[in-house]
Scaffold this active site. Structure first.
Site, PDB file in Angstrom:
ATOM      1  N   PRO A  77     -14.823 -23.199  -7.984  1.00 27.03           N
ATOM      2  CA  PRO A  77     -16.030 -22.703  -7.325  1.00 27.03           C
ATOM      3  C   PRO A  77     -16.805 -21.722  -8.214  1.00 27.03           C
ATOM      4  O   PRO A  77     -17.964 -21.420  -7.943  1.00 27.03           O
ATOM      5  CB  PRO A  77     -15.507 -21.993  -6.072  1.00 27.03           C
ATOM      6  CG  PRO A  77     -14.092 -22.400  -5.915  1.00 27.03           C
ATOM      7  CD  PRO A  77     -13.598 -22.800  -7.275  1.00 27.03           C
ATOM      8  N   GLU A 111      -3.701 -21.036  -5.502  1.00 25.09           N
ATOM      9  CA  GLU A 111      -4.781 -20.054  -5.661  1.00 25.09           C
ATOM     10  C   GLU A 111      -5.617 -20.328  -6.897  1.00 25.09           C
ATOM     11  O   GLU A 111      -6.754 -19.901  -6.994  1.00 25.09           O
ATOM     12  CB  GLU A 111      -4.214 -18.631  -5.722  1.00 25.09           C
ATOM     13  CG  GLU A 111      -3.684 -18.120  -4.392  1.00 25.09           C
ATOM     14  CD  GLU A 111      -4.678 -18.305  -3.243  1.00 25.09           C
ATOM     15  OE1 GLU A 111      -5.779 -17.746  -3.334  1.00 25.09           O
ATOM     16  OE2 GLU A 111      -4.355 -19.026  -2.279  1.00 25.09           O
ATOM     17  N   ARG A 166     -21.077 -44.471 -11.478  1.00 32.43           N
ATOM     18  CA  ARG A 166     -22.148 -45.352 -11.010  1.00 32.43           C
ATOM     19  C   ARG A 166     -23.376 -45.336 -11.916  1.00 32.43           C
ATOM     20  O   ARG A 166     -24.271 -46.179 -11.777  1.00 32.43           O
ATOM     21  CB  ARG A 166     -22.531 -45.038  -9.559  1.00 32.43           C
ATOM     22  CG  ARG A 166     -23.139 -43.689  -9.345  1.00 32.43           C
ATOM     23  CD  ARG A 166     -23.332 -43.398  -7.872  1.00 32.43           C
ATOM     24  NE  ARG A 166     -24.392 -44.203  -7.263  1.00 32.43           N
ATOM     25  CZ  ARG A 166     -25.683 -44.085  -7.544  1.00 32.43           C
ATOM     26  NH1 ARG A 166     -26.101 -43.206  -8.442  1.00 32.43           N
ATOM     27  NH2 ARG A 166     -26.572 -44.842  -6.936  1.00 32.43           N
ATOM     28  N   ASP A 172     -32.620 -44.120  -7.250  1.00 34.86           N
ATOM     29  CA  ASP A 172     -32.006 -43.189  -6.307  1.00 34.86           C
ATOM     30  C   ASP A 172     -32.666 -41.831  -6.210  1.00 34.86           C
ATOM     31  O   ASP A 172     -33.348 -41.399  -7.120  1.00 34.86           O
ATOM     32  CB  ASP A 172     -30.560 -42.926  -6.721  1.00 34.86           C
ATOM     33  CG  ASP A 172     -29.655 -43.934  -6.108  1.00 34.86           C
ATOM     34  OD1 ASP A 172     -29.959 -44.362  -4.989  1.00 34.86           O
ATOM     35  OD2 ASP A 172     -28.661 -44.286  -6.752  1.00 34.86           O
TER      36      ASP A 172
HETATM   37  N1  4HQ Z   1     -11.588 -25.395  -5.620  1.00 34.30           N
HETATM   38  N2  4HQ Z   1     -15.896 -27.076  -6.530  1.00 34.30           N
HETATM   39  C1  4HQ Z   1      -9.721 -25.721  -7.238  1.00 34.30           C
HETATM   40  C2  4HQ Z   1     -12.850 -25.648  -5.121  1.00 34.30           C
HETATM   41  C3  4HQ Z   1     -13.929 -26.307  -5.918  1.00 34.30           C
HETATM   42  C4  4HQ Z   1     -15.276 -26.406  -5.561  1.00 34.30           C
HETATM   43  C5  4HQ Z   1     -10.710 -24.568  -4.802  1.00 34.30           C
HETATM   44  C6  4HQ Z   1     -11.172 -25.766  -6.966  1.00 34.30           C
HETATM   45  C7  4HQ Z   1      -9.290 -24.544  -5.209  1.00 34.30           C
HETATM   46  C8  4HQ Z   1      -7.695 -24.459  -7.002  1.00 34.30           C
HETATM   47  N3  4HQ Z   1     -13.813 -26.913  -7.087  1.00 34.30           N
HETATM   48  N4  4HQ Z   1      -9.085 -24.537  -6.651  1.00 34.30           N
HETATM   49  N5  4HQ Z   1     -15.880 -25.922  -4.477  1.00 34.30           N
HETATM   50  O1  4HQ Z   1     -13.120 -25.297  -3.997  1.00 34.30           O
HETATM   51  O2  4HQ Z   1     -15.000 -27.372  -7.466  1.00 34.30           O
END
Ligand code: 4HQ
Length: 249
Positions: free
Chosen positions: A86, A113, A151, A166
């Site tokens: 994230p 985590e 794609r 698209d």
């Molecule tokens: N993760 N976009 C991997 C995500 C996530 C997201 C949470 C990634 C847990 C370990 N990854 N960890 N949003 O939520 O890419």
């Protein structure tokens, strides 16, 4: 394109065995290897996680199995190694196009985590996020990215034109689609689509596309490169919805 996926849950990539992605693999347009990180854990119970230094809730993925798994791939210096997180750059259509131009992609999927920071510092060239929400692992984000990239590869979609038409490929949202029956739940298909007048159909679709973009994603109108014709259509749309969108003319 060759895709390597490092994960402790290879079964989460089941979508690779269905539909368009399966056909792409059968036609050797993409080749995917699922690499179980656990196979590179040489300790007693093939442990891949451990307690966080400094304390706190949850577990952290150990660096050694991931290092060994990546080293086993013999990557070239500039082959992308992508980690889902994230905290990464927000994935979008233009990143999908950039990745579609590579011949080799490696994905590292974290769980728990997160992953020991030294993996990111030493192995990862690109950190990507699929949006501002928290998932249980990086497998679904990796699957989303692989689907969006695959794609775009020549031959993957049956109809070569479809990827270019698209949403987002053109920087605008798509126009509405209709099929048979002509009347359903009391609603009829817009008559222009039955007219056989291809120029009128093209104009109607372009206008709907601009209208949807203005009403739902006004920020996209500012960055799309619009033709003279588009600007004329937009003027008509804004006269119909005077309160809509941005103030940029
Ligand atoms: N993760 N976009 C991997 C995500 C996530 C997201 C949470 C990634 C847990 C370990 N990854 N960890 N949003 O939520 O890419």
């Amino acid at each position: 394109m060759n895709i390597d996926i490092l994960t402790i849950f290879p079964d989460m990539f089941a979508p690779l065995n269905e539909s368009i992605l399966l056909r792409a693999r059968e036609n050797n347009l993409i080749s995917v290897r699922l690499i179980d990180i656990r196979d590179f854990s040489f300790n007693k119970h093939n442990k891949v996680d451990d307690y966080p230094f400094g304390g706190g809730a949850g577990m952290v993925m150990k660096p050694e199995p991931i290092f060994r798994a990546v080293q086993s791939l013999d990557l070239a210096k500039d082959d992308p190694v992508i980690m889902m997180s994230p905290q990464g750059e927000r994935f979008n259509h233009s990143i999908a196009e950039n990745l579609a131009a590579k011949d080799r992609l490696t994905f590292i999927c974290g769980h728990y985590e997160g992953i020991d920071e030294r993996v990111r510092e030493e192995l990862v060239s690109r950190e990507l996020s699929i949006g501002d929400y928290v998932l249980t692992g990086g497998e679904l984000p990796a699957m989303v990215i692989i689907d969006a990239v695959a794609r775009l590869l020549p031959g993957v979609l049956g109809h070569e034109a479809s990827a270019e038409e698209d949403s987002f490929a053109q920087g605008l949202l798509e126009y509405p689609h209709y099929t048979r029956p002509r009347e359903f739940v009391g609603k009829t298909v817009p008559s222009v689509l039955l007219s056989g007048n291809h120029e009128q159909i093209r104009l109607w679709r372009r206008k709907k596309s601009l209208e949807r973009t203005l009403l739902r994603r006004p920020e996209l109108i500012n960055i799309a490169d619009l033709t003279k014709e588009d600007k004329g259509l937009l003027r008509e749309i804004k006269d119909k919805y005077p309160k809509s969108g941005n103030n940029n003319s």
